[in-house]
Design an enzyme around this catalytic site. Structure first.
Site, PDB file in Angstrom:
ATOM      1  N   ASP A  19      -2.332  -7.040  -2.535  1.00 33.68           N
ATOM      2  CA  ASP A  19      -2.778  -7.385  -1.179  1.00 33.68           C
ATOM      3  C   ASP A  19      -2.972  -8.900  -1.043  1.00 33.68           C
ATOM      4  OD1 ASP A  19      -3.553  -6.983   1.403  1.00 33.68           O
ATOM      5  OD2 ASP A  19      -5.537  -6.192   0.934  1.00 33.68           O
ATOM      6  N   ASN A  67       2.711   1.165   6.612  1.00 31.53           N
ATOM      7  CA  ASN A  67       3.229  -0.195   6.829  1.00 31.53           C
ATOM      8  C   ASN A  67       4.343  -0.269   7.879  1.00 31.53           C
ATOM      9  OD1 ASN A  67       2.790  -1.332   3.378  1.00 31.53           O
ATOM     10  ND2 ASN A  67       1.459  -1.598   5.142  1.00 31.53           N
TER      11      ASN A  67
END
Ligand code: FPP
Length: 255
Positions: A19, A67
């Protein structure tokens, strides 16, 4: 770098939620895509470092089922990077005898990416080094749903239960005896041991639907560093922290 603890008690399987690519780019006034480009370089570095450290399985959360909600440009860019990586980096995997695996719903990927992914898995299937599991179009709940579907498919394509079973009140065959083991055998990669350690970068305390079934007893390590800044030293910091943990799997040890 302190590697003493990590060699003393090394996790067999490490998962990483990579991340912070976007924040890394934003902090530098760059487009998010630059962050993903750097993120891919980091992934390569960490794959090499993990293999060198003796990790047997490394699961990387590359692209989640959620996503797809990002801007089309960003999704296309990430998919382009993945495709390039699979096409161009096979020598790197070959040299390190690393086997590529996939987890996630391959049917939701473009035909091109699916083909490259299958090709990379075929080309590396006999390598006996570390296994890198690319979580691509992966969602943990989605994996469990697909596992249950597979289980039902397996059993309802078999001959229907015979009359004696029906007469005894038992209307179904195998699915009647659903156990954790039965579900586990229908997950994407049932041969891979569950992760011992899950690392998340960029300081977020969330599991984000990453291997929820498999990571039920994993140790978590949250690193404040953004993924593009990650390196071998951070990896060893995580491995050392893991080596210092006492894993009880719900039990209580006598003092
Ligand atoms: C998170 O950053 C990262 C991703 C969504 C995945 C992108 C990953 C790569 C490009 C590495 C690919 C690796 C391989 C081996 C193919 P973010 O965009 O969520 O960051 P932010 O939270 O700071 O916005």
């Amino acid at each position: 770098m302190n590697t003493k603890a990590s060699t003393a008690k090394l996790p067999v399987h490490v998962g990483i939620i990579m991340d912070g690519n976007g924040r890394w780019a934003q902090e530098r006034g760059m487009a998010r895509s630059q962050g993903h480009l750097e993120g891919l370089k980091t992934a390569r570095r960490i794959v090499a470092a993990a293999s060198k450290a003796g990790i047997r399985y490394l699961s990387l959360f590359v692209f989640s089922t959620e996503n797809w909600k990002r801007a089309k440009d960003e999704v296309d860019f990430i998919m382009g990077l993945v495709k390039q990586h699979l096409m161009r980096e096979l020598d790197f995997y070959r040299q390190n005898r690393i086997r590529i695996r996939h987890t996630g719903d391959i049917s939701g990927l473009s035909a091109e990416i699916a083909r490259e992914l299958q090709q990379a898995q075929r080309d590396t299937k006999d390598f006996d080094g570390m296994q890198v599991v690319l979580a691509l179009n992966y969602g943990g709940r989605d994996e469990i749903v697909r596992a249950v579907r597979r289980l039902l498919d397996d059993h309802f394509h078999e001959a229907p239960p015979d009359k004696t079973q029906a007469a005894s009140g038992n209307q179904c065959s195998m699915p009647c005896s659903i156990t954790e083991d039965v579900i586990a055998r229908h997950l994407d990669n049932p041969d891979i041991p569950y992760p011992d350690l899950i690392i998340r970068t960029a300081g977020e305390y969330r599991t984000s639907n990453f291997l929820p079934w498999q990571a039920a007893y994993a140790e978590y390590f949250i690193s404040p560093a953004l993924w593009p800044d990650w390196n071998e030293t951070f990896l060893h910091e995580a491995l050392d922290a893991y080596a210092g943990r006492e894993r009880r799997f719900g039990a209580v040890h006598a003092p």
